[in-house]
Each structure stands twice: as C-alpha cells, then as structure tokens.
Design a protein around this motif. Structure first.
Motif, PDB file in Angstrom:
ATOM      1  N   GLU A   1       0.868  -1.230  -0.136  1.00 25.56           N
ATOM      2  CA  GLU A   1      -0.039  -0.056   0.028  1.00 25.56           C
ATOM      3  C   GLU A   1       0.786   1.357   0.106  1.00 25.56           C
ATOM      4  OE1 GLU A   1      -2.232  -3.275   1.950  1.00 25.56           O
ATOM      5  OE2 GLU A   1      -0.284  -2.336   2.128  1.00 25.56           O
TER       6      GLU A   1
ATOM      7  N   LYS B   1     -12.579  -1.094   2.752  1.00 29.29           N
ATOM      8  CA  LYS B   1     -11.105  -1.304   2.830  1.00 29.29           C
ATOM      9  C   LYS B   1     -10.315  -0.155   2.544  1.00 29.29           C
ATOM     10  CE  LYS B   1      -7.444  -4.740   2.679  1.00 29.29           C
ATOM     11  NZ  LYS B   1      -6.977  -6.194   2.111  1.00 29.29           N
ATOM     12  N   SER B   2     -10.568   0.467   1.477  1.00 30.09           N
ATOM     13  CA  SER B   2      -9.647   1.598   0.989  1.00 30.09           C
ATOM     14  C   SER B   2     -10.042   2.660   1.779  1.00 30.09           C
ATOM     15  CB  SER B   2     -10.489   2.129  -0.478  1.00 30.09           C
ATOM     16  OG  SER B   2     -10.112   1.213  -1.532  1.00 30.09           O
TER      17      SER B   2
ATOM     18  N   TYR C   1      -8.067  -0.054  -3.030  1.00 31.62           N
ATOM     19  CA  TYR C   1      -8.135  -1.271  -3.352  1.00 31.62           C
ATOM     20  C   TYR C   1      -9.223  -1.411  -4.521  1.00 31.62           C
ATOM     21  CZ  TYR C   1      -5.543  -2.116   1.092  1.00 31.62           C
ATOM     22  OH  TYR C   1      -4.644  -1.993   2.346  1.00 31.62           O
ATOM     23  N   TYR C   2      -8.827  -2.398  -5.506  1.00 28.20           N
ATOM     24  CA  TYR C   2      -9.849  -2.672  -6.453  1.00 28.20           C
ATOM     25  C   TYR C   2     -11.229  -3.039  -6.009  1.00 28.20           C
ATOM     26  CZ  TYR C   2     -11.451  -4.281 -10.834  1.00 28.20           C
ATOM     27  OH  TYR C   2     -12.394  -4.491 -12.003  1.00 28.20           O
TER      28      TYR C   2
ATOM     29  N   ASP D   1     -13.043  -2.151  -3.530  1.00 27.07           N
ATOM     30  CA  ASP D   1     -13.256  -2.523  -2.194  1.00 27.07           C
ATOM     31  C   ASP D   1     -13.292  -1.010  -1.419  1.00 27.07           C
ATOM     32  OD1 ASP D   1     -13.204  -3.346   0.707  1.00 27.07           O
ATOM     33  OD2 ASP D   1     -12.234  -5.084   0.377  1.00 27.07           O
TER      34      ASP D   1
ATOM     35  N   THR E   1      -7.989   2.202   4.926  1.00 31.89           N
ATOM     36  CA  THR E   1      -6.309   2.152   4.782  1.00 31.89           C
ATOM     37  C   THR E   1      -5.833   3.669   4.192  1.00 31.89           C
ATOM     38  OG1 THR E   1      -6.209  -0.117   4.255  1.00 31.89           O
ATOM     39  CG2 THR E   1      -4.456   1.319   3.694  1.00 31.89           C
TER      40      THR E   1
END
Length: 349
Positions: free
Chosen positions: A146, A208-209, A202-203, A205, A212
C-alpha cells in the motif's frame, strides 16, 4: 551500484536511461537475485528496479526456498545483490553458510555487495552473523504493497547492528488514532503512515480503501496498520501489525517483539506468537515454536530467555511445540494457522 558510488537517483525516465547506459559502460549493472517469489512485492519491485537499470535478474528453480540453491546460484552467476524477506530467509541462508563451512567447502560470497530485505523482521544477531561472512551492505526497508518508503535501516560493515529501528523517509509520519502526530520520545505507539505517491485504493473495495487511505491534517496518507513508537532522535521502532496485536489484561502486545525474544533461545528455530482466549487475561500470549534438529528445551528455559528482553506482561504464558512453523511462500507468518494450532493444543490440557 549507482547509489553505492555516491550518485543521486534519477528524477525522471530520461535520467534512468542515462544511468543505465553509464552502468553498462562501467560494467556495474545489477545482477539481482530475488529469493522471495515474484508474486511478493519485495521480489517483484526489486527485480523491476534492476531491469530498468539494464541489470540481470537471476531466479531460483526450486518450488520452495532452498538456501543452498541460493548460494550455489550466487557463485555460478556472480550475484551482486539479492532481495530477501527478513529472518524467514536470512536464517536458512546463514545455516547453509555454516553447514558449508563445517564441511570445509565454504561458499564464495565475495560478489555480493547488497542484501535488501522487507516484509519480516530482520534481527540484529542474524545481520551480524552475515556481516562476519562478507562485505555486504544490508538494506532493511520498511514498506508495504500500500505504500513504499516508510523507513529504512542501512547497516554497513563495521557499523552498529540494530533490530527494528528505522530512519523515516521524507513522507513518513506516525499518527495516533485521533490524528495527532506522535511526539518523539513520548513512548506512545502510533500508526505508521506514508504520503506522496500512494495507491488510489483497493480494487472494488471501498470500505477497505477508506480504512487504509486516510486523511490527516488535510493530506492523504497510506496507513496499512503497522504500529511504531518514535524515539527522541526521530527514528522509529517498529512494533508490529495492529491486526495481530494481542490484548492481554488490558495491555497491548505485538507478536513480533515476543517472537524475537523467544528466538534468542539457542534451541529455537522459528516462532509465531498469538493470543488464545483466557478467562483471567482475556487473551494469553502463546508461542507456537519449532526447535533446531535434535534440540529441545523446557518451558522454564524458554521463559527465562524471553524474560531477558520483555516486560512481564509480554512474556508467553504457554509454549506449543510443532515440527515446523508454517509460513506463506513469501516468508510471512501465518497467524491464523498458529492460533488454530495453539487453541487445539491448549484445549486438551
């Protein structure tokens, strides 16, 4: 090779091409061996860096990591640099060197100038043992998929060797959960964050993106979940991944610190540390470990070794011995496996 000559890295694509030609003309292009799989960032990114500098990439043929195969490839191909994943690779590499020495036929490691590591703790003891066998520069990088460039630890022959202490990059900060920047020397743990050129997310998501890639002080940061403390001199000490943190008696314990303490026992080959449910403590710190061939140790001896490096609440309350500590192909700990093994073993007591 270019950096080792004291030159500055390029700032654009044209600069890369010019440097590549300079290295070719001088016969100093990288001959790079990625010891970890190319599906892992450490192996892939260091290999592409070598290729863009007109270098050569040497790959291993075995389906599993074989340290003897690695050193044979170093001798045959004149490898100048390699990428590993901390002690998970460095310890077998050191054992292979020791075994060859014991047989009176040591490997020729004189071509190796640089060993790069990222992804798993690389302890001072192992670094020192490697330095005793070659004139290497050890480049310990704290990075993640990341975000790259969190911090580094560079060890030169003759310099002080340290575990998990890093000099931060220009785009690195350590933040508390509320967005405060951690005060150097405070002893407070915080989340490592890196800015600059970071992924969009994130692809497919979004949740989650959002977790983070966060905004602090009006700036976007990548915060993968690694926790660290900031020393008075501005360096950071890596504590571990927050998702693996153990809550025991209301105190936070990071597995990596305990693992390194347990592995100071001379009989211990490898170790994962997890928390198992406990009525008194909430979670009990538990070490899942394996021994070197033909060796063993009592729990009391293991506790004594750990006690030399850890506060009382961090010391393992249980030790579970297995034939082999399971790790992923990249060398990273499989904490889900370790927790399952520990819970099954302790349920029978």
């Amino acid at each position: 090779a270019y950096l080792l000559r004291g030159k500055q890295p390029p700032t654009d694509a044209d600069g890369v091409a010019a440097i590549a030609k300079e290295l070719v003309d001088a016969g100093e292009t990288a001959i790079h061996l990625p010891a970890s799989p190319l599906m892992h960032g450490t192996g892939f990114i260091t290999s592409t860096q070598s290729l863009t500098g007109a270098g050569t990439v040497v790959t291993l043929e075995g389906r599993k990591f074989d340290a003897h195969e690695l050193w044979r490839a170093v001798e045959k191909e004149g490898v100048r640099q390699m990428a590993i994943v901390g002690d998970a690779f460095a310890k077998p590499m050191l054992r292979a060197l020791e075994e060859a020495e014991a047989k009176g036929n040591p490997y020729d490691v004189s071509s190796v100038q640089l060993i790069i590591s990222s992804g798993v703790m690389w302890t001072a003891e192992v670094k020192q043992a490697l330095l005793e066998r070659g004139s290497f520069i050890l480049y310990d990088a704290l990075s993640a998929s990341e975000g790259i460039g969190f911090a580094t630890n560079v060890t030169m022959p003759g310099s002080e060797v340290k575990t998990a202490k890093f000099s931060v990059g220009p785009n690195t900060k350590v933040f508390a959960e509320d967005g405060r920047e951690i005060e150097p020397g405070s002893g407070e743990a915080g989340m490592l964050a890196v800015g600059g050129a970071i992924p969009l997310g994130y692809y497919k998501d979004e949740d989650k993106s959002a977790a983070t890639f966060r905004e602090f002080g009006g700036r976007r940061w990548s915060v993968p979940g690694d926790f660290a403390s900031v020393e008075a001199d501005g360096t950071v000490t890596l504590l571990g991944r927050g998702s693996a943190c153990i809550n025991t008696g209301g105190e936070k314990v990071y597995p990596e610190e305990v693992e390194e303490a347990v592995k100071t026992h001379p009989a211990v080959l490898d170790c994962n540390v997890v928390g198992v449910p406990d009525e008194k403590w909430g979670e009990a710190v538990t070490a899942v470990l394996s021994f070197h061939d033909g060796e063993t140790a009592e729990d009391a001896s293991l506790r004594e070794a750990a006690a030399e490096h850890l506060a009382d609440y961090k010391r393992p309350k249980h030790f579970v011995v297995v034939d082999e500590v399971v790790r992923g192909p990249s060398g990273k700990a499989d904490y889900k496996w370790a927790k399952s093994v520990a819970e099954k073993e302790l349920a029978g007591h």
